[in-house]
Design an enzyme around this catalytic site. Structure first.
Site, short mmCIF file in Angstrom:
data_model
loop_
_atom_site.label_atom_id
_atom_site.label_comp_id
_atom_site.label_asym_id
_atom_site.label_seq_id
_atom_site.Cartn_x
_atom_site.Cartn_y
_atom_site.Cartn_z
N ASP A 11 0.87 -1.18 0.00
CA ASP A 11 0.00 0.00 0.00
C ASP A 11 0.91 1.23 0.00
O ASP A 11 2.14 1.11 -0.16
CB ASP A 11 -1.00 -0.03 1.17
N GLY A 69 2.72 -0.11 6.10
CA GLY A 69 3.45 0.68 7.07
C GLY A 69 4.05 -0.17 8.18
O GLY A 69 5.19 0.03 8.59
N THR A 70 3.27 -1.14 8.63
CA THR A 70 3.70 -1.98 9.76
C THR A 70 3.91 -3.44 9.41
O THR A 70 4.53 -4.17 10.19
CB THR A 70 2.61 -1.96 10.85
N GLY A 73 -1.39 -5.01 8.99
CA GLY A 73 -2.65 -5.05 8.25
C GLY A 73 -2.58 -6.05 7.11
O GLY A 73 -3.53 -6.82 6.89
N HIS A 101 9.98 -23.98 10.01
CA HIS A 101 9.01 -24.65 10.88
C HIS A 101 7.55 -24.38 10.47
O HIS A 101 6.71 -25.27 10.57
CB HIS A 101 9.18 -24.19 12.33
N ASN A 102 7.26 -23.14 10.07
CA ASN A 102 5.87 -22.75 9.81
C ASN A 102 5.49 -22.80 8.33
O ASN A 102 4.33 -22.58 8.00
CB ASN A 102 5.59 -21.34 10.35
N ARG A 112 7.59 1.41 7.86
CA ARG A 112 7.72 2.42 8.90
C ARG A 112 8.34 1.86 10.18
O ARG A 112 8.52 2.57 11.16
CB ARG A 112 6.35 3.02 9.21
N ARG A 135 7.97 -33.30 11.78
CA ARG A 135 7.01 -32.97 12.84
C ARG A 135 6.33 -31.63 12.58
O ARG A 135 5.19 -31.38 13.00
CB ARG A 135 7.70 -32.96 14.20
N HIS A 136 7.00 -30.75 11.84
CA HIS A 136 6.42 -29.44 11.56
C HIS A 136 5.26 -29.55 10.57
O HIS A 136 4.30 -28.79 10.65
CB HIS A 136 7.48 -28.48 11.03
C1 RB5 Z 1 -1.57 3.06 6.29
O1 RB5 Z 1 -1.58 4.30 6.88
C2 RB5 Z 1 -1.25 1.99 7.32
O2 RB5 Z 1 -2.31 1.85 8.19
C3 RB5 Z 1 -0.93 0.69 6.65
O3 RB5 Z 1 0.16 0.88 5.79
C4 RB5 Z 1 -0.54 -0.47 7.53
O4 RB5 Z 1 0.45 -0.09 8.44
C5 RB5 Z 1 -1.66 -1.18 8.16
O5 RB5 Z 1 -1.47 -2.17 8.87
#
Ligand code: RB5
Length: 144
Positions: A11, A69-70, A73, A101-102, A112, A135-136
């Protein structure tokens, strides 16, 4: 590294890192399909997560990489698709074990949260590590 085809997407929060990862994939001769987004204009990450996850779930690509960003999501959305095991990672140990393993099939990263050098180390570790099975596999089968 085994030959593999990667579905990649982002995104607006992950656009720069997605472009950096594409350069890494090109430099390492790893085939990929870019599911967007293609500009930094704000978008809704579940749409891109679904497109990449479907591609992997249907076997059209071997693995997926999603950047927001993280990373969170994207992983939440991708994991709604049956057969997807998406992980949001911030270190190379988890990158290795998420594959060994996964049998994770989608890697999610947060532009970010981590710097691009760490992100590329995680991509490198994640792409080159194989599933150990044994086992996995029993535990993955239980999830499925
Ligand atoms: C967008 O602002 C942000 O929410 C998205 O990139 C992400 O971090 C969501 O999990």
């Amino acid at each position: 590294m085994e030959k593999q085809k990667i579905a990649i997407g982002c995104d607006h929060g992950g656009f720069n890192l997605k472009e950096t990862i594409k350069e890494y994939l090109k430099a390492h001769d790893i085939e990929f399909v870019d599911f967007g987004i293609y500009t930094k204009e704000a978008c809704d990450y579940p749409i891109v997560a679904k497109a990449v996850a479907n591609e992997v779930a249907q076997g059209k690509c071997d693995k997926g990489i999603l950047v927001c960003g993280t990373g969170l999501g994207m992983s939440l959305a991708a994991n709604k698709i049956r057969g997807i095991r998406a992980v949001s990672l911030e270190n190379t140990y988890s990158a290795r074990v998420s594959r060994a393993h996964n049998n994770a099939n989608i890697l999610c990263l947060g532009e970010r949260v981590i710097g691009e050098h760490l992100a590329l180390d995680i991509v490198d570790m994640w792409l080159k590590t194989g599933f150990e099975g044994g086992r996995h596999k029993r535990r993955i089968d239980m999830i499925e």
